[in-house]
Every structure is written in structure tokens, then in C-alpha cells.
Design a protein around this motif. Structure first.
Motif, PDB file in Angstrom:
ATOM      1  N   ARG A   1     -15.192   0.432   7.694  1.00  0.00           N
ATOM      2  CA  ARG A   1     -13.894   1.095   7.763  1.00  0.00           C
ATOM      3  C   ARG A   1     -13.778   1.767   9.132  1.00  0.00           C
ATOM      4  O   ARG A   1     -14.570   2.666   9.457  1.00  0.00           O
ATOM      5  CB  ARG A   1     -13.747   2.130   6.640  1.00  0.00           C
ATOM      6  CG  ARG A   1     -12.483   2.986   6.737  1.00  0.00           C
ATOM      7  CD  ARG A   1     -11.236   2.154   6.485  1.00  0.00           C
ATOM      8  NE  ARG A   1     -10.041   2.959   6.565  1.00  0.00           N
ATOM      9  CZ  ARG A   1      -9.465   3.581   5.519  1.00  0.00           C
ATOM     10  NH1 ARG A   1     -10.008   3.467   4.314  1.00  0.00           N
ATOM     11  NH2 ARG A   1      -8.384   4.288   5.668  1.00  0.00           N
TER      12      ARG A   1
ATOM     13  N   HIS B   1     -11.268  -1.747  -0.716  1.00  0.00           N
ATOM     14  CA  HIS B   1     -11.480  -2.154   0.676  1.00  0.00           C
ATOM     15  C   HIS B   1     -12.176  -3.514   0.753  1.00  0.00           C
ATOM     16  O   HIS B   1     -11.871  -4.330   1.630  1.00  0.00           O
ATOM     17  CB  HIS B   1     -12.302  -1.101   1.411  1.00  0.00           C
ATOM     18  CG  HIS B   1     -12.403  -1.332   2.888  1.00  0.00           C
ATOM     19  ND1 HIS B   1     -11.347  -1.117   3.746  1.00  0.00           N
ATOM     20  CD2 HIS B   1     -13.430  -1.788   3.653  1.00  0.00           C
ATOM     21  CE1 HIS B   1     -11.720  -1.415   4.982  1.00  0.00           C
ATOM     22  NE2 HIS B   1     -12.974  -1.834   4.951  1.00  0.00           N
TER      23      HIS B   1
ATOM     24  N   LYS C   1       0.862  -1.191   0.000  1.00  0.00           N
ATOM     25  CA  LYS C   1       0.000   0.000   0.000  1.00  0.00           C
ATOM     26  C   LYS C   1       0.892   1.233   0.000  1.00  0.00           C
ATOM     27  O   LYS C   1       1.743   1.399   0.872  1.00  0.00           O
ATOM     28  CB  LYS C   1      -0.907  -0.012   1.231  1.00  0.00           C
ATOM     29  CG  LYS C   1      -1.926   1.139   1.289  1.00  0.00           C
ATOM     30  CD  LYS C   1      -3.035   0.905   0.289  1.00  0.00           C
ATOM     31  CE  LYS C   1      -4.167   1.912   0.452  1.00  0.00           C
ATOM     32  NZ  LYS C   1      -5.034   1.622   1.607  1.00  0.00           N
TER      33      LYS C   1
ATOM     34  N   PRO D   1      -3.565   6.475  -1.974  1.00  0.00           N
ATOM     35  CA  PRO D   1      -4.228   5.262  -1.457  1.00  0.00           C
ATOM     36  C   PRO D   1      -4.366   4.187  -2.528  1.00  0.00           C
ATOM     37  O   PRO D   1      -5.469   3.752  -2.871  1.00  0.00           O
ATOM     38  CB  PRO D   1      -5.591   5.798  -1.010  1.00  0.00           C
ATOM     39  CG  PRO D   1      -5.863   6.933  -1.933  1.00  0.00           C
ATOM     40  CD  PRO D   1      -4.520   7.573  -2.201  1.00  0.00           C
ATOM     41  N   LEU D   2      -3.232   3.750  -3.065  1.00  0.00           N
ATOM     42  CA  LEU D   2      -3.209   2.750  -4.128  1.00  0.00           C
ATOM     43  C   LEU D   2      -2.172   1.688  -3.785  1.00  0.00           C
ATOM     44  O   LEU D   2      -1.249   1.923  -3.004  1.00  0.00           O
ATOM     45  CB  LEU D   2      -2.870   3.394  -5.472  1.00  0.00           C
ATOM     46  CG  LEU D   2      -3.837   4.460  -5.994  1.00  0.00           C
ATOM     47  CD1 LEU D   2      -3.250   5.131  -7.231  1.00  0.00           C
ATOM     48  CD2 LEU D   2      -5.196   3.868  -6.314  1.00  0.00           C
TER      49      LEU D   2
ATOM     50  N   THR E   1      -9.209  -1.266  -8.765  1.00  0.00           N
ATOM     51  CA  THR E   1      -8.123  -1.029  -7.804  1.00  0.00           C
ATOM     52  C   THR E   1      -7.709   0.437  -7.782  1.00  0.00           C
ATOM     53  O   THR E   1      -6.634   0.774  -7.277  1.00  0.00           O
ATOM     54  CB  THR E   1      -6.906  -1.904  -8.127  1.00  0.00           C
ATOM     55  OG1 THR E   1      -6.585  -1.768  -9.517  1.00  0.00           O
ATOM     56  CG2 THR E   1      -7.177  -3.368  -7.814  1.00  0.00           C
TER      57      THR E   1
ATOM     58  N   THR F   1     -10.491   2.574  -7.046  1.00  0.00           N
ATOM     59  CA  THR F   1     -11.668   3.034  -6.304  1.00  0.00           C
ATOM     60  C   THR F   1     -11.551   2.530  -4.873  1.00  0.00           C
ATOM     61  O   THR F   1     -11.549   1.308  -4.644  1.00  0.00           O
ATOM     62  CB  THR F   1     -12.962   2.499  -6.948  1.00  0.00           C
ATOM     63  OG1 THR F   1     -13.032   2.935  -8.304  1.00  0.00           O
ATOM     64  CG2 THR F   1     -14.188   2.988  -6.197  1.00  0.00           C
ATOM     65  N   PRO F   2     -11.443   3.410  -3.884  1.00  0.00           N
ATOM     66  CA  PRO F   2     -11.189   2.957  -2.514  1.00  0.00           C
ATOM     67  C   PRO F   2     -12.286   2.078  -1.931  1.00  0.00           C
ATOM     68  O   PRO F   2     -12.015   1.064  -1.290  1.00  0.00           O
ATOM     69  CB  PRO F   2     -11.054   4.267  -1.725  1.00  0.00           C
ATOM     70  CG  PRO F   2     -10.700   5.302  -2.744  1.00  0.00           C
ATOM     71  CD  PRO F   2     -11.397   4.875  -4.001  1.00  0.00           C
TER      72      PRO F   2
ATOM     73  N   GLY G   1     -14.811  -1.979  -4.797  1.00  0.00           N
ATOM     74  CA  GLY G   1     -13.591  -1.227  -4.544  1.00  0.00           C
ATOM     75  C   GLY G   1     -12.537  -2.000  -3.778  1.00  0.00           C
ATOM     76  O   GLY G   1     -12.716  -3.163  -3.393  1.00  0.00           O
TER      77      GLY G   1
ATOM     78  N   ASP H   1      -5.823  -2.776   5.014  1.00  0.00           N
ATOM     79  CA  ASP H   1      -5.478  -1.381   5.262  1.00  0.00           C
ATOM     80  C   ASP H   1      -5.283  -1.102   6.751  1.00  0.00           C
ATOM     81  O   ASP H   1      -4.716  -0.081   7.131  1.00  0.00           O
ATOM     82  CB  ASP H   1      -6.582  -0.480   4.705  1.00  0.00           C
ATOM     83  CG  ASP H   1      -6.145   0.966   4.584  1.00  0.00           C
ATOM     84  OD1 ASP H   1      -4.980   1.195   4.229  1.00  0.00           O
ATOM     85  OD2 ASP H   1      -6.963   1.863   4.851  1.00  0.00           O
TER      86      ASP H   1
END
Length: 405
Positions: free
Chosen positions: A342, A369, A34, A39-40, A273, A275-276, A367, A196
């Protein structure tokens, strides 16, 4: 959750151990990390070059700002013709250019973060990647096609990141160029994105088929498969046949065609990958959020935390209902709390699903997550998509996969 946990534990205990001839397999592998700035997720090529993982990217893109000239791919070549076939649907047709008196192939990339289209030279070069074969722990591929990163494209590229690694179901995508028939590799790749919750965790990406060695066992037995759906108007994306969504075991009430494609190729259910969080078109989101709100009516609400709208007070014994993605062929992708919520603070957790609006291009975009700590296999050769239960259910994580011979 009890039955699903028992099923995952049964599959994990029933794995066949990798045979003594495992070293003969040529599976290619890279760790997945990560990025700390964007955030990729990235994979590693050429020992120390990081590339953002982009499931919907039709090409590999790479920095070309070192002042060196690049090999020219002729405008009339078959390779150049392929770039036109997989031109991003959001972008206008590409125009070639002249370099040193020769017509040089140009290709276009769609920059998903700013929604920009831009073109640059399409060329080729060498790429090296790790292998699980101890007799050849690194494999170098010559003449791999890639697109010089257009400008503007991902402004403020993080240090050490050289480009994007496209994984779309296209001939020029990275996975396809790294699985040539001469190596006996299958036309597939498998991806496990690290959770994450722990930034130091590593994930993994495999090219060419398994086995996928997880704690000395082969994780392929953990996979359930569903068919990939083709969308002739959007060749750069993977689509799943989704028939329904259930919350706490009850299917939410949607229009019969809620997940169908329309005449323009919009709609459908895809994965991303870049899109969060999973994004739902408004008509789906409103019914979904109502069902989730009803199922958690006994949990205190708290203020939203942008961009997430539905947040709950998280306690020591905090529980939320399971979300099931009911796939067309009867398979169910079970989404438990680790992937549906989350955690934004010690005592607040938000539902990790977003409202994409009335004009959302796709009905559902799954997404990052929701993919974390889950083994996903894209068997492009057989048009199949494999998915495991959350590895946390079997006391494992993406970081437990073998990444060295």
C-alpha cells in the motif's frame, strides 16, 4: 514475475470473442464504486441507491426510516425460518415482534464495524438492476426480501447509501434473490473491485454468469478455479482451502494444521469486503513477516504507518517479492506488488497485511486491497471460486468491463 505475466498475456490474447448473440444473455450488472467517506465499496440498485458490498452479509439491509409501513412476513413462514438458520453466529437468537396485532418476522444483523448485534423487521419490496440485454436494459424484481436496517447500525450513513448488499452463500442473500431460475441465470456472481490508487476508477459486479466482456473479449478464460470449503458452523462466509503461503517462491514454514478449522469452526481462510487488508493470525503473521523481511533485506526500512507495520522506502525501481497463496488443489493466487503493498506517500510503501492477534477468529482473512483489480467469480451453485491474475498485467482494469448493453 516473467512467467506469470506471459501466462496472463497468453490467456488475454486467447480469449474467444463474444458472439453476435451476446445480447440474448440476461446477465445483470452494476458498477462498483469506492465510497469517499467509509473505506468500502458500493453497488447501485434502483437507479441511484448505493449499497455497501458485504460478502459475509446474509441479507440485503435497507433504510426504512421514511415513516411508511412495510409488508409483514409472518413469523411462521418459511422465509422467517430461513432468517433463523442464517442468524449471524456472533449474535443471540432473534425474537419476533407484534405489528398491528400480527406476529411479524424479525431478523438480526451483525454490524462488523462496531461488532454489534441488532434486530429489526424483515420485509420485502421491489429492486431494479441493470441488465446487459439491450431489449431489457433494466430488470425489476418484486418481493425481494430485506431487513430494515437495525439501530445502531453504521452510524453516520454516507449520503446516497441506503444499506448493505449481502453476498453470503445463503438463500436470502442478494445474489441469490437476483438470479431466479425463470431468467435462466446461473447461481453465481463475479466481482471486480477498482484499484484504490485511483479514486475515480469504477469496478463492476455481475449476477447470473458471463460472459464478462473486457475490451470486447470474454474474461472468463482468465479465471483459475478452486473449490469453496463449507464450514457448517459459519454458514455466512466463503472459505478457501489454503495449504501454504510462499514469499519469493519459498514456502514459509508453518504448523501442518495452521489453516484448519477447530472444533468451534474457528480458523480457516475466508474473504471479506469489510476488511481493508489481509489479516493473518499471529502465529502465521510472525513467520510471514520474517520471510518477507528477509526477502527485502536490501530495501531501506522506514517508520510504520498505522495500521500497517512493515514499511519500506519506495524508489523509482522499487521491487518487492511476489506472495503466493498456495491453494489446496494446486492452484496459486499470485499477489504482486500492486496488491501486496500500500503506497502511503511518494516514497513510502507498506506491506498491506495485518497481524490479527493470537485469538483471531479466522487463520486468514483476505481483505479488499488484495482483491482489487482482480476478477473474482463466486460460483455458488458449483461451490467453486474463480480468480484472475491482476488485470494490470494485461494493461486492463476493472473499469474496462462492459456495464451497458
Amino acid at each position: 514475475m516473467g512467467k506469470s505475466l506471459l501466462l496472463c498475456l497468453f490467456l488475454f490474447s486467447a480469449y474467444s470473442y463474444v458472439s453476435a448473440h451476446y445480447d440474448q444473455h440476461q446477465t445483470l450488472v452494476s458498477t462498483v464504486t469506492k465510497n469517499t467517506i467509509l473505506p468500502l465499496f458500493t453497488l447501485t440498485l434502483n437507479t441511484d441507491e448505493e449499497y455497501f458490498i458485504h460478502i459475509g452479509g446474509p441479507f440485503i439491509t435497507r433504510k426504512c426510516n421514511d415513516g411508511l409501513s412495510r409488508p409483514i412476513i409472518p413469523c411462521g413462514s418459511a422465509t422467517c425460518a430461513l432468517t433463523r438458520r442464517f442468524n449471524p453466529h456472533q449474535c443471540p437468537p432473534t425474537q419476533n415482534t407484534i405489528i398491528n396485532g400480527r406476529c411479524a418476522c424479525q431478523a438480526t444483523a451483525f454490524e462488523p464495524f462496531q461488532s454489534l448485534c441488532s434486530s429489526n423487521q424483515f420485509t420485502y419490496g421491489d429492486f431494479a438492476i441493470s441488465s446487459l440485454n439491450p431489449r431489457s436494459p433494466s430488470v425489476t424484481f418484486n418481493n425481494v426480501n430485506y431487513l430494515c436496517i437495525p439501530k445502531p447500525f453504521l452510524p453516520g450513513f454516507p449520503p446516497g447509501v441506503f444499506g448493505l448488499f449481502g453476498l453470503s452463500p445463503t438463500a436470502l442473500a442478494g445474489w441469490n434473490q437476483l438470479t431466479p431460475p425463470r431468467l435462466g441465470l446461473e447461481k453465481k456472481f463475479a466481482l471486480c473491485l477498482p484499484s484504490d490508487e485511483n479514486p475515480t476508477n469504477k469496478g463492476v459486479i455481475f449476477f447470473g454468469g458471463g460472459p464478462y466482456k473486457l475490451k470486447n473479449k470474454d474474461a472468463r478464460s482468465m479465471l483459475s478455479y478452486t473449490q469453496l470449503i463449507k464450514n457448517p458452523r459459519k454458514l455466512n462466509d466463503y472459505f478457501l482451502g489454503l495449504k501454504g503461503i510462499s514469499v519469493n517462491g519459498e514456502t514459509i514454514l508453518l504448523a501442518p494444521n495452521a489453516f484448519d478449522f477447530d472444533g468451534k469452526g474457528d480458523g480457516g481462510v475466508t474473504l471479506s469486503t469489510v476488511t481493508p487488508f489481509t489479516t493473518l493470525r499471529s502465529d502465521i503473521y510472525k513467520v510471514f513477516i520474517e520471510a518477507f523481511s528477509k526477502a527485502t533485506s536490501d530495501v531501506p526500512r522506514v517508520n510504520s504507518t498505522a495500521p500497517l507495520e512493515f514499511c519500506l522506502k519506495s524508489t523509482q525501481h522499487f521491487q518487492v517479492p511476489r506472495i503466493d497463496l498456495e491453494l489446496a488443489d494446486g492452484k496459486i493466487w499470485k499477489v504482486f506488488a500492486a496488491n501486496s503493498m500500500r503506497k502511503v506517500s511518494d516514497d513510502v510503501a507498506c506491506l498491506a497485511f495485518l497481524n490479527g492477534g493470537d485469538a483471531a477468529e479466522q487463520a486468514v482473512v483476505i481483505g479488499m486491497h488484495q482483491m482489487e483489480n482482480t476478477l473474482l467469480e463466486f460460483d455458488v451453485g458449483r461451490s467453486a471460486f474463480g480468480f484472475s491474475c491482476s488485470l494490470g498485467l494485461v494493461n486492463a482494469s476493472c473499469g474496462d468491463f462492459q456495464t451497458r448493453p
